[in-house]
Design a protein around this motif. Structure first.
Motif, short mmCIF file in Angstrom:
data_model
loop_
_atom_site.label_atom_id
_atom_site.label_comp_id
_atom_site.label_asym_id
_atom_site.label_seq_id
_atom_site.Cartn_x
_atom_site.Cartn_y
_atom_site.Cartn_z
N THR A 1 0.83 -1.20 0.00
CA THR A 1 0.00 0.00 0.00
C THR A 1 0.86 1.25 0.00
O THR A 1 0.62 2.19 -0.76
CB THR A 1 -0.95 0.01 1.22
N ILE A 2 1.90 1.26 0.82
CA ILE A 2 2.81 2.41 0.88
C ILE A 2 3.52 2.59 -0.46
O ILE A 2 3.67 3.72 -0.96
CB ILE A 2 3.81 2.26 2.05
N ALA A 3 3.95 1.49 -1.07
CA ALA A 3 4.61 1.56 -2.38
C ALA A 3 3.66 2.12 -3.43
O ALA A 3 4.06 2.95 -4.26
CB ALA A 3 5.13 0.19 -2.79
N THR A 4 2.41 1.68 -3.40
CA THR A 4 1.41 2.16 -4.35
C THR A 4 1.17 3.65 -4.17
O THR A 4 1.09 4.40 -5.16
CB THR A 4 0.09 1.37 -4.21
N ILE A 5 1.06 4.10 -2.94
CA ILE A 5 0.88 5.53 -2.67
C ILE A 5 2.09 6.31 -3.19
O ILE A 5 1.94 7.38 -3.78
CB ILE A 5 0.64 5.78 -1.16
N GLY A 6 3.28 5.76 -2.99
CA GLY A 6 4.49 6.40 -3.50
C GLY A 6 4.48 6.53 -5.01
O GLY A 6 4.87 7.57 -5.57
N ILE A 7 4.03 5.47 -5.69
CA ILE A 7 3.94 5.50 -7.16
C ILE A 7 2.94 6.56 -7.60
O ILE A 7 3.22 7.35 -8.50
CB ILE A 7 3.56 4.11 -7.72
N VAL A 8 1.78 6.60 -6.94
CA VAL A 8 0.75 7.59 -7.29
C VAL A 8 1.31 9.00 -7.12
O VAL A 8 1.16 9.85 -8.00
CB VAL A 8 -0.54 7.37 -6.47
N LEU A 9 1.96 9.26 -5.99
CA LEU A 9 2.50 10.59 -5.74
C LEU A 9 3.57 10.96 -6.76
O LEU A 9 3.60 12.09 -7.26
CB LEU A 9 3.06 10.69 -4.31
N ILE B 1 -4.27 0.87 -12.38
CA ILE B 1 -5.18 1.71 -11.59
C ILE B 1 -4.44 2.83 -10.86
O ILE B 1 -4.93 3.97 -10.86
CB ILE B 1 -6.01 0.83 -10.61
N PRO B 2 -3.28 2.59 -10.24
CA PRO B 2 -2.56 3.72 -9.62
C PRO B 2 -2.24 4.83 -10.64
O PRO B 2 -2.31 6.01 -10.31
CB PRO B 2 -1.28 3.08 -9.06
N GLY B 3 -1.93 4.45 -11.87
CA GLY B 3 -1.69 5.45 -12.91
C GLY B 3 -2.94 6.23 -13.25
O GLY B 3 -2.89 7.44 -13.49
N CYS B 4 -4.07 5.55 -13.29
CA CYS B 4 -5.35 6.21 -13.57
C CYS B 4 -5.68 7.22 -12.47
O CYS B 4 -6.11 8.35 -12.74
CB CYS B 4 -6.48 5.18 -13.68
N ILE B 5 -5.49 6.81 -11.23
CA ILE B 5 -5.75 7.69 -10.09
C ILE B 5 -4.81 8.90 -10.14
O ILE B 5 -5.24 10.04 -9.97
CB ILE B 5 -5.58 6.92 -8.76
N ALA B 6 -3.54 8.65 -10.40
CA ALA B 6 -2.55 9.73 -10.46
C ALA B 6 -2.88 10.72 -11.57
O ALA B 6 -2.78 11.94 -11.39
CB ALA B 6 -1.15 9.16 -10.66
#
Length: 186
Positions: free
Chosen positions: A11-19, A60-65
């Motif tokens: 989850t932390i890695a995903t948040i980092g990718i999004v940011l 999905i993280p890319g879509c959110i970002a």
């Protein structure tokens, strides 16, 4: 216990990718906000070259970002309007279409090495441009009838087609072939 720790790290890695992707979006988008077509509503948007890459390589993280990056740019450039709701939705759906097409619909894994796959990708770009226009333009027409909706719609269509085609395809080839990015769609 290890499963919970592993899930937390993911989850932390995903948040980092999004940011990180939001920051990249801002770096590419903000300098071009001065190239207005309809001030406060639309401009020349080279940042759209990132849309297919965000969907194909980050899912999905890319879509959110991408959606949040666009919203933040609207806020920072004093372009936040009621129609930004449609923009937020469209800027999530845009990269999602690329993700979904290459993950679920295409019979081949993502690669722009063949003419056939490049043609399929161009069709997805065209479909996405029309879809985003159909999401955003009615919102602008509804809330801001004084805006020239034909000019707005044409600008959205051209931005969403030209930049992913002319700059986005070479970027994606570079990311996959030279930088070793693996599509999350494969």
């Amino acid at each position: 216990m290890k499963s919970k720790s592993k899930s937390c790290k993911k989850t932390i890695a995903t948040i980092g990718i999004v940011l990180a992707l939001v920051v990249i979006h801002l770096i590419v988008a903000i300098p071009f906000r001065v190239m207005s077509v309809i001030p406060g509503f639309t401009d020349i948007r080279p940042v759209l070259l990132l849309q297919p890459a965000y969907g194909v390589f980050f899912g999905i993280p890319g879509c959110i970002a991408y959606a949040f990056g666009n919203l933040i740019v609207d806020i920072l450039s004093d372009s936040l309007r009621w129609s930004s709701i449609g923009g937020f939705v469209a800027n999530f759906i845009g990269p999602f279409v690329f993700f979904f097409y290459w993950k679920r619909i295409s019979k081949t894994p993502f690669s722009l090495r063949t003419v056939r796959n490049i043609l399929k990708h161009i069709l997805v770009i065209a479909f996405t441009a029309v879809l985003e226009s159909l999401i955003i333009s009615p919102m602008v027409a509804l809330f801001y009838p004084e805006v020239d909706i034909l000019l707005f719609t044409v600008t959205v269509l051209l931005n969403n087609f030209v930049f992913p085609l002319a700059i986005g395809i070479p970027l994606m080839i570079l990311m996959q072939e030279e930088l070793g990015f693996d599509p999350v769609t494969g």
